[in-house]
Design an enzyme around this catalytic site. Sequence first.
Site, PDB file in Angstrom:
ATOM      1  N   LYS A   1      14.178  -8.650  -7.812  1.00  0.00           N
ATOM      2  CA  LYS A   1      14.689  -8.610  -6.434  1.00  0.00           C
ATOM      3  C   LYS A   1      13.949  -9.610  -5.542  1.00  0.00           C
ATOM      4  O   LYS A   1      14.558 -10.393  -4.827  1.00  0.00           O
ATOM      5  CB  LYS A   1      14.529  -7.202  -5.831  1.00  0.00           C
ATOM      6  N   THR A   2      12.631  -9.564  -5.603  1.00  0.00           N
ATOM      7  CA  THR A   2      11.852 -10.470  -4.756  1.00  0.00           C
ATOM      8  C   THR A   2      12.095 -11.916  -5.179  1.00  0.00           C
ATOM      9  O   THR A   2      12.196 -12.818  -4.341  1.00  0.00           O
ATOM     10  CB  THR A   2      10.359 -10.110  -4.842  1.00  0.00           C
TER      11      THR A   2
ATOM     12  N   ASP B   1      12.802  -7.767   2.284  1.00  0.00           N
ATOM     13  CA  ASP B   1      12.379  -7.224   0.978  1.00  0.00           C
ATOM     14  C   ASP B   1      11.973  -5.760   1.186  1.00  0.00           C
ATOM     15  O   ASP B   1      11.603  -5.371   2.296  1.00  0.00           O
ATOM     16  CB  ASP B   1      11.182  -8.036   0.451  1.00  0.00           C
ATOM     17  N   GLU B   2      12.030  -4.967   0.137  1.00  0.00           N
ATOM     18  CA  GLU B   2      11.638  -3.542   0.202  1.00  0.00           C
ATOM     19  C   GLU B   2      12.390  -2.828   1.324  1.00  0.00           C
ATOM     20  O   GLU B   2      11.808  -2.057   2.091  1.00  0.00           O
ATOM     21  CB  GLU B   2      10.117  -3.405   0.439  1.00  0.00           C
TER      22      GLU B   2
ATOM     23  N   GLN C   1      11.998   3.541  -5.098  1.00  0.00           N
ATOM     24  CA  GLN C   1      10.661   3.122  -4.673  1.00  0.00           C
ATOM     25  C   GLN C   1      10.431   3.369  -3.181  1.00  0.00           C
ATOM     26  O   GLN C   1       9.572   2.732  -2.563  1.00  0.00           O
ATOM     27  CB  GLN C   1      10.438   1.655  -5.000  1.00  0.00           C
TER      28      GLN C   1
ATOM     29  N   ARG D   1       4.152  -1.110 -12.143  1.00  0.00           N
ATOM     30  CA  ARG D   1       3.350  -2.295 -11.818  1.00  0.00           C
ATOM     31  C   ARG D   1       2.824  -2.948 -13.090  1.00  0.00           C
ATOM     32  O   ARG D   1       2.395  -4.096 -13.100  1.00  0.00           O
ATOM     33  CB  ARG D   1       2.127  -1.935 -10.937  1.00  0.00           C
TER      34      ARG D   1
END
Length: 721
Positions: A35-36, A220-221, A251, A606
């Site tokens: 995504k990022t 983002d996020e 998330q 992560r």
Amino acid sequence: MDVTSIIESLNDAQRQAVTAPSQAMLVLAGAGSGKTRVLVHRIAWQIKVEGVPAHGILAVTFTNKAAKEMRGRIQDLLNIPAQALWIGTFHGIAHRLLRRHAKQARLPDTFQVMDSSDQLRVIKRLLNTLNLDDSRWPPREVQWYINAQKDEGIRARHMIETADAHQRQMLTIYRAYEELCDRSGLVDFTELLLRAHELLRDNPDLLDFYQQRFRQVHVDEFQDTNTIQYAWLRLLTGGRDNLFVVGDDDQSIYGWRGAKIENIYRFQKNYPNHQVIKLEQNYRSTGTILKAANKVIARNEGRMGKELWTDSGEGELILLYAAFNEQDEAYFVVERIRAWVKEGGLRSEAAILYRSNAQSRQFEEKLMATATPYRVYGGLRFFDRAEIKNALAYLRLISNRNDDASFERIVNTPTRGIGIKILDDIRNIARDQSISLWAAAIVLINQRSMTARSRNALIGFLELIKQLDKQAEGLELYEKVKLVVEKSRLVELYQKEKMDKGEEKIENLEELVNAARLFDFDRENEESLGELDMFLTHAALESGNNQADDYEDCVQLMTLHSAKGLEFKLVFLVGMEEGLFPSQQSVDDVGRLEEERRLCYVGMTRAMQQLYLTYAESRRLYGRETYPRPSRFVREIPGEFIQEVRMRATVSRPVAAVQPKVTSLQPAGSYKPGQRVSHAKFGEGVVLQMEGAGAQERAQINFKQAGVKWLMLSYAKLEML
Ligand code: ATP
Ligand code: MG
């Protein structure tokens, strides 16, 4: 035009998202699916192919670290300096807007940003002036209340008096707090967002200007935006379809701070022409890690539902270590990192992630003891240390005499004979006349009501600040900091402190001068602000970056919350215990428990190559010895993905901690024939043979008194002798 570099390293779905013509878009996908990466490449695409000028780009990320990385990646892709792009956190960007348009935002030019501990101090003082008892009105609760209102865009004046006495009092406090901040030119973190929103909402010309300027807005996020942040995005994009958001409902971990997962639905409603793109391939983790994380998050209800796959192979099993206590846990983790480094790994590829900041200390101690460089993100941050805050308060007061929080902090630090009584008098005058503490001090001096000694002391303090202000004129920033450190007599104060503590504080003050010297003005890019104000803002907004050098290879320590969006080859999720993670407050509340589970999902995902989970069978927590059970999240991972680490404990079990309460996951296999053991009921004995595995593992033991017995290891609570 060569755009290969922008699209060659993308899969089909990613490429579709990156190259789509300008339109509202939602990329909804699980962890590590790119995504990022898509967001960064889309910005590059828009600049290079769509001809959007760099200053027409606005990108919002969640942490300063992420913003910095994003800028770097765009720079690499485009081979241009990315200075003109507005990339930052919501707070950082809001701050920039307020600095540029302070007047229209109804703020003094010299307004100061308070971090959350500054805010708490201001609230404490306010409760004091309002004669409210700390125990009935806990400052933290008040702080939480005020911030929660602001997160929703609600000012005191919007609120209606209710019959409820508690509510009414809270409202009175909130109102007084707003007045105090306005009078002193103080802005807390939530205020930054709210004020920036009001700035644009109430100034149509300005809004128009920024709407024209930001042709493309990226977030983002997105799952962790709150009400006011979303409202702000709506304003900036106007009725246009130029909002590009990426996120993952699994998330969402800031519900406790007002984040609204519903924003994903709102987006879909408010931007009816939007396109949704789902990414399904995970490029970050091994198959094992990914499957295990998927199993854990699958327990949550009401998910949007996504499937992630990887073709990177199964990889290693997840390793689980049951430590005797928290010291053993830290020892184990640090030894594993040292082994990793010995085999050629980088320290910065290893991360220790914990649920709460207080857990970092044990690891820090073991890391220091082995001379392993490390860096703690968040937590007890450099700029949060008392000595640093004292020095900064001097600088703040020099820059803004109305900064009451700073006045209060240093008026008698180091002690100069200005007692509590005088401070109370100053406060009362300030309150009665609605003026700053500084102005009130002058009034008090002129009243000549104090003893000559106190009066002189107070005059001395005001003179000192004025003098410092004068002397600082024309100096380089770091010289100003140095001047303050020297002339404030803070160094003398700490010299008097016994042992290393004082010395460490002096070192920190020296480090502050150093930080000022290395301060990167270009990066901050705050054209309307003086150097000193820029530095002070930097200190409030960005913290934790001063322990190890940016370029030093060091182990990464942070809370699970601050690990969001990052990735590491080697990840340790530590303190996997009921009561710690999930936290005690969340175990009885389904909603909060699900948020903790999402946090666990964030933590696990992560890891790129190897994931470790550790827990301690006994832990000293809040001053008490506890015997926690392993976290339910450990049990939610199917056994096939986990391997227990067996090793002799390196720290012997303390006498007081003989019996952990439940040890269903006690490390097995560490018993071998001949091992001497002790059992609470049967006493001492020797292991004869072993049988079974995992939870079924049994040992045949010859007890001195009780004779030969077969015991289930998971229940037997054996102690090795
Ligand atoms: P998170 O949900 O944790 O924020 P994310 O969806 O933003 O994750 P990224 O951080 O963008 O994921 O990507 C995860 C990793 O996968 C990064 O190392 C990234 O470089 C890599 N990656 C993403 N897409 C590709 C691709 N098409 N080819 C190779 N590597 C990729
Ligand atoms: Mg990401």
